[in-house]
Each structure stands twice: as C-alpha cells, then as structure tokens.
Design a protein around this motif. Sequence first.
Motif, PDB file in Angstrom:
ATOM      1  N   ALA A 110      -9.264   4.164   2.202  1.00  0.00           N
ATOM      2  CA  ALA A 110      -8.603   3.007   1.903  1.00  0.00           C
ATOM      3  C   ALA A 110      -8.772   1.891   2.930  1.00  0.00           C
ATOM      4  CB  ALA A 110      -7.014   3.193   1.490  1.00  0.00           C
ATOM      5  N   GLY A 111      -9.063   0.766   2.323  1.00  0.00           N
ATOM      6  CA  GLY A 111      -9.300  -0.431   3.273  1.00  0.00           C
ATOM      7  C   GLY A 111      -8.827  -1.684   2.598  1.00  0.00           C
ATOM      8  N   PRO A 112      -8.074  -2.508   3.404  1.00  0.00           N
ATOM      9  CA  PRO A 112      -7.580  -3.803   2.492  1.00  0.00           C
ATOM     10  C   PRO A 112      -8.627  -4.862   1.964  1.00  0.00           C
ATOM     11  CG  PRO A 112      -7.079  -3.882   4.893  1.00  0.00           C
ATOM     12  CD  PRO A 112      -7.898  -2.714   4.460  1.00  0.00           C
ATOM     13  N   GLU A 113      -8.588  -5.482   1.048  1.00  0.00           N
ATOM     14  CA  GLU A 113      -9.297  -6.471   0.827  1.00  0.00           C
ATOM     15  C   GLU A 113      -8.662  -7.428   0.174  1.00  0.00           C
ATOM     16  OE1 GLU A 113     -12.122  -5.162  -2.303  1.00  0.00           O
ATOM     17  OE2 GLU A 113     -12.944  -3.762  -0.904  1.00  0.00           O
ATOM     18  N   GLY A 114      -8.828  -8.909   0.443  1.00  0.00           N
ATOM     19  CA  GLY A 114      -8.236 -10.063  -0.025  1.00  0.00           C
ATOM     20  C   GLY A 114      -6.918 -10.479   0.744  1.00  0.00           C
ATOM     21  N   LEU A 115      -6.690  -9.732   1.837  1.00  0.00           N
ATOM     22  CA  LEU A 115      -5.420 -10.385   2.781  1.00  0.00           C
ATOM     23  C   LEU A 115      -5.792 -11.610   3.337  1.00  0.00           C
ATOM     24  CD1 LEU A 115      -4.294  -7.200   4.482  1.00  0.00           C
ATOM     25  CD2 LEU A 115      -3.230  -8.223   2.524  1.00  0.00           C
ATOM     26  N   SER A 116      -4.818 -12.530   3.676  1.00  0.00           N
ATOM     27  CA  SER A 116      -5.088 -13.820   4.263  1.00  0.00           C
ATOM     28  C   SER A 116      -5.549 -13.369   5.904  1.00  0.00           C
ATOM     29  CB  SER A 116      -3.551 -14.656   4.403  1.00  0.00           C
ATOM     30  OG  SER A 116      -3.034 -14.075   5.062  1.00  0.00           O
ATOM     31  N   ALA A 117      -6.051 -14.412   6.501  1.00  0.00           N
ATOM     32  CA  ALA A 117      -6.405 -14.397   7.971  1.00  0.00           C
ATOM     33  C   ALA A 117      -5.159 -14.033   8.802  1.00  0.00           C
ATOM     34  CB  ALA A 117      -7.177 -15.695   8.260  1.00  0.00           C
ATOM     35  N   GLN A 118      -4.030 -14.390   8.239  1.00  0.00           N
ATOM     36  CA  GLN A 118      -2.643 -14.170   8.967  1.00  0.00           C
ATOM     37  C   GLN A 118      -2.619 -12.580   9.448  1.00  0.00           C
ATOM     38  OE1 GLN A 118      -0.020 -16.508   6.647  1.00  0.00           O
ATOM     39  NE2 GLN A 118       0.319 -17.772   8.421  1.00  0.00           N
ATOM     40  N   TRP A 119      -3.175 -11.797   8.603  1.00  0.00           N
ATOM     41  CA  TRP A 119      -3.079 -10.446   8.776  1.00  0.00           C
ATOM     42  C   TRP A 119      -3.960 -10.139   9.712  1.00  0.00           C
ATOM     43  CZ3 TRP A 119       0.017  -6.527   6.386  1.00  0.00           C
ATOM     44  CH2 TRP A 119       0.610  -7.011   5.339  1.00  0.00           C
ATOM     45  N   ARG A 120      -3.701  -9.592  10.954  1.00  0.00           N
ATOM     46  CA  ARG A 120      -4.845  -9.315  12.090  1.00  0.00           C
ATOM     47  C   ARG A 120      -4.763  -8.076  12.543  1.00  0.00           C
ATOM     48  NH1 ARG A 120      -2.178 -13.405  16.161  1.00  0.00           N
ATOM     49  NH2 ARG A 120      -0.383 -12.278  15.250  1.00  0.00           N
ATOM     50  N   ALA A 121      -5.976  -7.254  12.297  1.00  0.00           N
ATOM     51  CA  ALA A 121      -6.240  -5.812  12.657  1.00  0.00           C
ATOM     52  C   ALA A 121      -5.961  -5.573  14.123  1.00  0.00           C
ATOM     53  CB  ALA A 121      -7.709  -5.556  12.100  1.00  0.00           C
ATOM     54  N   GLY A 129      -1.244  -1.121  -8.743  1.00  0.00           N
ATOM     55  CA  GLY A 129      -1.418  -0.327  -9.977  1.00  0.00           C
ATOM     56  C   GLY A 129      -1.242   1.147  -9.620  1.00  0.00           C
ATOM     57  N   GLN A 130      -0.758   1.376  -8.510  1.00  0.00           N
ATOM     58  CA  GLN A 130      -0.482   2.954  -8.030  1.00  0.00           C
ATOM     59  C   GLN A 130       1.324   3.056  -7.789  1.00  0.00           C
ATOM     60  OE1 GLN A 130      -2.568   5.527  -7.574  1.00  0.00           O
ATOM     61  NE2 GLN A 130      -4.419   4.121  -8.054  1.00  0.00           N
ATOM     62  N   VAL A 131       1.751   4.162  -7.943  1.00  0.00           N
ATOM     63  CA  VAL A 131       3.067   4.525  -7.704  1.00  0.00           C
ATOM     64  C   VAL A 131       3.250   5.164  -6.366  1.00  0.00           C
ATOM     65  CG1 VAL A 131       5.246   5.673  -8.396  1.00  0.00           C
ATOM     66  CG2 VAL A 131       3.566   4.817 -10.204  1.00  0.00           C
ATOM     67  N   TRP A 132       4.246   4.528  -5.513  1.00  0.00           N
ATOM     68  CA  TRP A 132       4.263   5.078  -4.147  1.00  0.00           C
ATOM     69  C   TRP A 132       5.603   5.476  -3.855  1.00  0.00           C
ATOM     70  CZ3 TRP A 132       0.230   4.107  -0.203  1.00  0.00           C
ATOM     71  CH2 TRP A 132      -0.859   3.502  -0.946  1.00  0.00           C
ATOM     72  N   GLU A 133       5.782   6.697  -3.151  1.00  0.00           N
ATOM     73  CA  GLU A 133       7.371   7.145  -2.867  1.00  0.00           C
ATOM     74  C   GLU A 133       7.495   6.237  -1.495  1.00  0.00           C
ATOM     75  OE1 GLU A 133       6.512  11.219  -1.686  1.00  0.00           O
ATOM     76  OE2 GLU A 133       6.339  11.907  -3.623  1.00  0.00           O
ATOM     77  N   ARG A 134       8.724   6.060  -1.392  1.00  0.00           N
ATOM     78  CA  ARG A 134       9.330   5.096  -0.464  1.00  0.00           C
ATOM     79  C   ARG A 134       9.944   6.172   0.697  1.00  0.00           C
ATOM     80  NH1 ARG A 134      13.316   2.447   1.772  1.00  0.00           N
ATOM     81  NH2 ARG A 134      13.010   0.207   2.827  1.00  0.00           N
ATOM     82  N   TRP A 135       9.768   5.911   1.710  1.00  0.00           N
ATOM     83  CA  TRP A 135      10.374   6.774   2.868  1.00  0.00           C
ATOM     84  C   TRP A 135      10.793   5.933   3.935  1.00  0.00           C
ATOM     85  CZ3 TRP A 135       8.765  12.229   3.995  1.00  0.00           C
ATOM     86  CH2 TRP A 135       8.116  12.987   2.838  1.00  0.00           C
ATOM     87  N   THR A 136      11.936   6.315   4.538  1.00  0.00           N
ATOM     88  CA  THR A 136      12.622   5.545   5.650  1.00  0.00           C
ATOM     89  C   THR A 136      12.786   6.412   6.776  1.00  0.00           C
ATOM     90  OG1 THR A 136      14.701   5.918   4.740  1.00  0.00           O
ATOM     91  CG2 THR A 136      13.797   3.950   3.984  1.00  0.00           C
ATOM     92  N   GLY A 137      12.744   5.682   8.021  1.00  0.00           N
ATOM     93  CA  GLY A 137      12.966   6.581   9.119  1.00  0.00           C
ATOM     94  C   GLY A 137      13.783   5.557  10.165  1.00  0.00           C
ATOM     95  N   ALA A 195      -3.303  -4.152  -1.794  1.00  0.00           N
ATOM     96  CA  ALA A 195      -4.583  -5.000  -1.147  1.00  0.00           C
ATOM     97  C   ALA A 195      -5.552  -3.685  -0.969  1.00  0.00           C
ATOM     98  CB  ALA A 195      -4.417  -5.674  -0.030  1.00  0.00           C
ATOM     99  N   LEU A 196      -5.164  -2.459  -0.915  1.00  0.00           N
ATOM    100  CA  LEU A 196      -6.096  -1.292  -0.860  1.00  0.00           C
ATOM    101  C   LEU A 196      -6.919  -1.168  -1.705  1.00  0.00           C
ATOM    102  CD1 LEU A 196      -3.611   1.144   1.016  1.00  0.00           C
ATOM    103  CD2 LEU A 196      -5.022  -0.297   2.078  1.00  0.00           C
ATOM    104  N   ARG A 197      -7.981  -0.916  -1.281  1.00  0.00           N
ATOM    105  CA  ARG A 197      -9.278  -0.129  -2.205  1.00  0.00           C
ATOM    106  C   ARG A 197      -9.812   0.775  -1.634  1.00  0.00           C
ATOM    107  NH1 ARG A 197      -6.518  -3.609  -4.197  1.00  0.00           N
ATOM    108  NH2 ARG A 197      -7.184  -5.646  -5.127  1.00  0.00           N
ATOM    109  N   GLU A 198      -9.846   1.925  -2.351  1.00  0.00           N
ATOM    110  CA  GLU A 198     -10.545   3.155  -1.884  1.00  0.00           C
ATOM    111  C   GLU A 198     -11.756   3.503  -2.454  1.00  0.00           C
ATOM    112  OE1 GLU A 198      -7.385   5.979  -3.384  1.00  0.00           O
ATOM    113  OE2 GLU A 198      -6.162   5.726  -1.602  1.00  0.00           O
ATOM    114  N   ARG A 199     -12.748   3.543  -1.408  1.00  0.00           N
ATOM    115  CA  ARG A 199     -14.330   3.836  -1.682  1.00  0.00           C
ATOM    116  C   ARG A 199     -14.693   4.764  -0.949  1.00  0.00           C
ATOM    117  NH1 ARG A 199     -14.193  -2.068  -1.670  1.00  0.00           N
ATOM    118  NH2 ARG A 199     -14.293  -2.697  -3.676  1.00  0.00           N
TER     119      ARG A 199
END
Length: 179
Positions: free
Chosen positions: A62-73, A132-140, A172-176
């Motif tokens: 998984a890698g993100p696609e289409g995030l704004s430049a404000q998201w900094r790796a 388009g995916q269902v994710w479980e929510r976890w908290t810690g 934003a994740l795309r799995e390839r």
Amino acid sequence: MAADKRGNKTVRDLVLSLMVLSVVVAVIYIFVPHDSKADPVKPITYSVELGQARRDAPFKVAGPEGLSAQWRATSVTYNGADPHKVSWHLGFVDPEQQYVAIEQSNGPADPFIAEVTLGAHRDGSRTVTAGGQVWERWTGKRYTALVRKDQGATTIVLGTGPDSQLTQMAAALRERSGQ
C-alpha cells in the motif's frame, strides 16, 4: 615574595584564558544556526523504496496516491529479510502536524498489530469505510488505528491525529505489486 608574584600570574592567566574561551563561544554561537522558528520536519522521498517493496513483497504493498503536498513523508522502511514476516512502513506528518503511518506485514496479524500500535485494542465492533474497504477501529494510549486483515497481509493506518486524517490516508491507499 616569590609566591605572591606566582599567585598573581596564575590568576591573570586564568582570567585571560576565560576571556579567550568567551570569544570562542561567542563566535560559535553567532555562526551556528539556531533558528527556533524553523520547521523540524525533514521530508523525504519514498518512491524508490515503494517500488522495491512492490517488486519484492509477497503481498500487494500500500502506498498513498492523491494526497496534498501538506502530507509530508518522514520515514520509510522495507524489511524483506524473513519471507514469512515481510514488513513495510511509511510515516507522514499530516496537514494538522500529527503523525500518520502505514504499516503492513504478512506475518502473524495479532503480534504485528500489538507491536506497531503499541498495544492498542479493538474498539468494540466499530468499523470505518475508506477507499471502498472496511477497516476495524483500534484505540490505544498512544495511537488510534484502522486495521484491515486480508488474506496474506495485515494493513494498518495509525497515528496521533483525528479519525478524519486516518480515514483520509486509508482512502488514498492503492495496493499494488510487481511494479
């Protein structure tokens, strides 16, 4: 009388040494950058590592696609040393200055989730739909996480930010594989 002269000379030498040291310290202070208003985040590029992981990993990475430049790796790692416990990590600072990361592994899901979320637990039966995916929510104590257990890999989006930022990253994740 000789002791008096020697004592005065020692004190004079000490004062002169302190003056020289003060000048050296002042020069270092002036020329060493110390901008307290500078952004401490040092963005990185991750396209090479993402490409390698997608070629090598036994699951779709998984890698993100289409995030704004404000998201900094800010961090990236791929560990394929053990083919039964391959891991992928990509960390970001989001537009709200919070930490958000993508974690994936084909190792046993429960220990992997416990390790990367620092002991988070399932938030009842609460789920989030993103991309388009269902994710479980976890908290810690430290992180909130969205977890998806697929056949062959566990994918986690975790962070210190609000649910909206985690959901945005998950969407934003795309799995390839095999690029």
